[in-house]
Scaffold this motif. Structure first.
Motif, PDB file in Angstrom:
ATOM      1  N   VAL A 118     -26.129  14.718  -7.840  1.00 25.93           N
ATOM      2  CA  VAL A 118     -26.062  15.637  -8.972  1.00 25.93           C
ATOM      3  C   VAL A 118     -24.638  16.014  -9.371  1.00 25.93           C
ATOM      4  N   ALA A 119     -23.686  15.885  -8.449  1.00 24.58           N
ATOM      5  CA  ALA A 119     -22.311  16.230  -8.794  1.00 24.58           C
ATOM      6  C   ALA A 119     -21.404  15.768  -7.665  1.00 24.58           C
ATOM      7  N   THR A 120     -20.112  15.978  -7.854  1.00 23.10           N
ATOM      8  CA  THR A 120     -19.161  15.681  -6.797  1.00 23.10           C
ATOM      9  C   THR A 120     -18.367  16.946  -6.483  1.00 23.10           C
ATOM     10  N   ASP A 121     -18.244  17.221  -5.202  1.00 18.02           N
ATOM     11  CA  ASP A 121     -17.519  18.393  -4.724  1.00 18.02           C
ATOM     12  C   ASP A 121     -16.178  17.883  -4.193  1.00 18.02           C
ATOM     13  N   ALA A 122     -15.089  18.489  -4.612  1.00 18.85           N
ATOM     14  CA  ALA A 122     -13.801  18.048  -4.096  1.00 18.85           C
ATOM     15  C   ALA A 122     -12.912  19.231  -3.769  1.00 18.85           C
ATOM     16  N   LEU A 123     -12.199  19.119  -2.650  1.00 18.67           N
ATOM     17  CA  LEU A 123     -11.187  20.118  -2.308  1.00 18.67           C
ATOM     18  C   LEU A 123      -9.850  19.601  -2.807  1.00 18.67           C
ATOM     19  N   THR A 124      -8.982  20.517  -3.150  1.00 23.98           N
ATOM     20  CA  THR A 124      -7.638  20.111  -3.514  1.00 23.98           C
ATOM     21  C   THR A 124      -6.653  20.898  -2.673  1.00 23.98           C
TER      22      THR A 124
END
Lengths: 318, 302
Positions: A118-124
């Motif tokens: 459903v989506a992409t989770d990313a840390l920066t």
């Protein structure tokens, strides 16, 4: 005199209590079947990371079809699958693919499911814009943020880095972002990061802190970095194949690892086909995925990935 | 009045007025320490409440209690589902816990033979149960729901069972206290006039103990209304957007919604959570006020 009046009030009171107790035990248990496929009800549980999305989908759906009652829980990806494979929920939110042993339990219980991204989770990982550091390896991230870390200066991580004291900013221990960093990126057994950093639940505070302190670094969700690209510098991450810049593309194609992960919902096929409410909810969810991902502050799917999710959805119905 | 009570009262009076004849350094230091403890406890509570109230003040509007939770419009998110859920839970928790608790206390106090090993065992267990962490009762309730054959436990019934188990020891202990404080002469008088033990208990002892029982019960309920941990274990959902319609209805509870929102990264949600904490406090204070009212209304002196 007083005593008698109290007794008169009390006796029927207790009798009424007893009656009500027996009444509700009997009548309600019969007409409202729990467990398998209640019409008009959808039960969602699982990852607290995906929770905002599934919750937003439930809220937006309510405006269109007020009769579908959606409950969304957040007992974690593992707890979600446990309930899902015990046939207690219709849909399971997950911030990782289902594990083999979980899949085996589902199979044993005869539950066919479909995985939908459903989506992409990313840390920066961000730093103060003037800092002369552009890329960190995964080992350096662990060295910097690990639970036992004593690193105080950038040149302790790499002699080529500037001699500059580090100020650390990060989310509080209650947040899903912290859990992701601690459990999946650092992967320490204690599932924690170092504790001596400035923490705030408010990502704007973190942005201001890093942008305003020389030598500062911090981490938060990619979408917050996207809104603040002018005042912050994002670090590229080297997980063994060279430095990779954070972006929607690198997050989705899997090269920005381990700081990006796909988010899924798992749909019980039988429930989708038999329960009109589940079908309505899932169809609505996928149809409005971009808007829902935005509410949840995740990276929306690329056209290609969205196409894959759509065709997977079509596969359930057939 | 017993000697112990009157001595205790004398000591309290001396300490609270500070008018002790004992002016030694030791006792002054002790008095200071007592005042500090009192001040510290009250101040921390006060600061906490005022801080929460200030933080939540932008959201003291009607939407807070009439609207369902909203993720799309965080500035007008409401706690209707949680407030209704908590009220339903309270009613059914009381329905389960009060008759059971009172019956158990009456048995132990008026009928049981305290020398029998099983009665002593029950008593020992009761004391221990009161100290069991709340989350364990959630696990217990899940087991009970599974035994009763319910597929889903995140419903009014499951939550009410968990909370009823949680406050049952409190109700039993306070009810026993209340029953015990009814003068022995009342019972003896009743028995002497030919009443059976049952008649004496039902017509004399129990009505006389109502103030104590009511107070204990309502204080127990006000503890239960603020619990989130056992409800999470029972599987209550965090997000619900419909009103409960029966014991089999899925619900959420106010403390769970607060818990979920306090760690949210969006300012609006944390403000709403603070405002909801004040709503929860008002609900608890309301229950406590009811307890005081009942106690005063039915209080008797002999």
């Amino acid at each position: 005199m007083k005593l008698t009046s109290i007794r008169r009030a009390l006796v029927p009171g207790i009798a009424a209590l007893a009656l009500a107790l027996s009444a509700c035990g009997g009548s309600d248990a019969g007409d409202d079947t729990s467990g398998d496929g209640v019409s008009g009800k959808v039960a969602v549980d699982g990852s607290s990371t995906v929770f905002p999305m599934s919750d937003a989908a439930a809220e937006l759906l309510l405006e269109e079809t007020p009769d579908v009652d959606v409950t969304v829980g957040e007992s974690g990806t593992g707890g979600g699958f446990e309930a899902f494979c015990a046939d207690k929920t219709d849909i399971s939110d997950a911030s990782r693919p289902i594990k083999d042993e979980e899949a085996a339990i589902c199979e044993e219980a005869g539950i066919d499911y479909t995985e939908l991204q459903v989506a992409t989770d990313a840390l920066t990982m961000v730093v103060h814009p003037d800092l002369a550091v552009d890329c960190l390896t995964v080992d350096q991230i662990i060295q910097l943020w690990g639970p036992d870390s004593k690193v105080k200066n950038w040149n302790e991580l790499d002699p080529s880095f500037p001699d500059q004291e580090i100020s650390l900013y990060g989310p509080g221990t209650d947040s899903g972002t912290y859990d992701y960093m601690a459990a999946d990126v650092i992967g320490a057994e204690s599932e924690s990061t170092r504790a001596d950093y400035q923490s705030s639940e408010d990502d704007n505070v973190l942005v201001q802190g890093v942008a305003g302190t020389e030598g500062a670094t911090g981490y938060f969700g990619y979408t917050y970095y996207e809104e603040n690209t002018d005042s912050l510098k994002a670090l590229s991450i080297d997980s063994g194949n060279g430095c990779v810049e954070p972006s929607a593309e690198t997050a989705q194609d899997g090269s920005y690892t381990p700081l990006a992960r796909p988010l899924f919902i798992y749909v019980n096929n039988a429930k989708y086909n038999d329960n009109e409410a589940v079908k309505t909810y899932v169809d609505f969810y996928i149809e409005n995925l971009a808007e829902i991902a935005e509410v949840g502050k995740f990276i929306p799917l690329s056209d290609e990935l969205y196409g894959e999710t759509q065709s997977a959805l079509e596969g359930i119905g057939s | 009045m017993s000697v112990a009570t009157s001595t205790a009262r004398e000591v309290t009076r001396t300490v609270s007025t500070g008018r002790s004849k004992d002016k030694s350094l030791g006792s002054l230091v002790f008095l200071g320490a007592l005042w500090f403890s009192l001040f510290f406890g009250v101040m921390v509570l006060l600061v906490l409440i005022v801080d929460t109230a200030i933080e939540g003040s932008p959201r003291f509007d009607s939407a807070l209690i009439t609207e369902y939770g909203s993720r799309v419009r965080p500035e007008s998110t409401g706690f209707r589902a949680g407030i209704l859920g908590s009220l339903w839970l309270m009613v059914f928790t009381a329905l389960f816990a009060v008759p059971l608790g009172i019956a158990a206390a009456l048995y132990l106090e008026e009928f049981a033979d305290g020398d029998r090993w099983w009665n002593r065992l029950i008593e020992l267990n009761l004391q221990n149960l009161a100290a069991v962490p709340a989350i364990v009762y959630g696990l217990l309730a899940v087991a009970v729901m599974a035994l009763m054959g319910f597929g889903r436990s995140g419903i009014v019934l499951g939550g009410a069972i968990a909370l009823a188990l949680l406050i049952l020891p409190v109700i039993i202990i306070t009810t026993r206290e209340a029953v015990r404080s009814v003068p022995q002469e009342i019972r003896q008088g009743s028995l002497a006039l030919g009443a059976t033990v049952w008649q004496t208990t039902w017509r004399q002892t129990l009505p006389s103990a109502v103030p104590g029982i009511a107070t204990g019960t309502i204080l127990g309920l006000s503890r239960a209304i603020g619990e989130a941990a056992p409800l999470i274990v029972v599987g209550l959902a965090g997000s619900v957007r419909f009103d409960p319609t029966g014991v089999m209805s899925e619900i959420t509870a106010l403390p769970m919604m607060i818990y979920s929102l306090t760690s949210n990264s969006q300012e609006e949600f944390r403000t709403a959570a603070s405002a909801a904490i004040i709503v929860l406090l008002i609900m608890i204070l309301g229950l406590n006020a009811l307890a005081i009212y009942i106690r005063n209304k039915f209080q008797k002196t002999w």
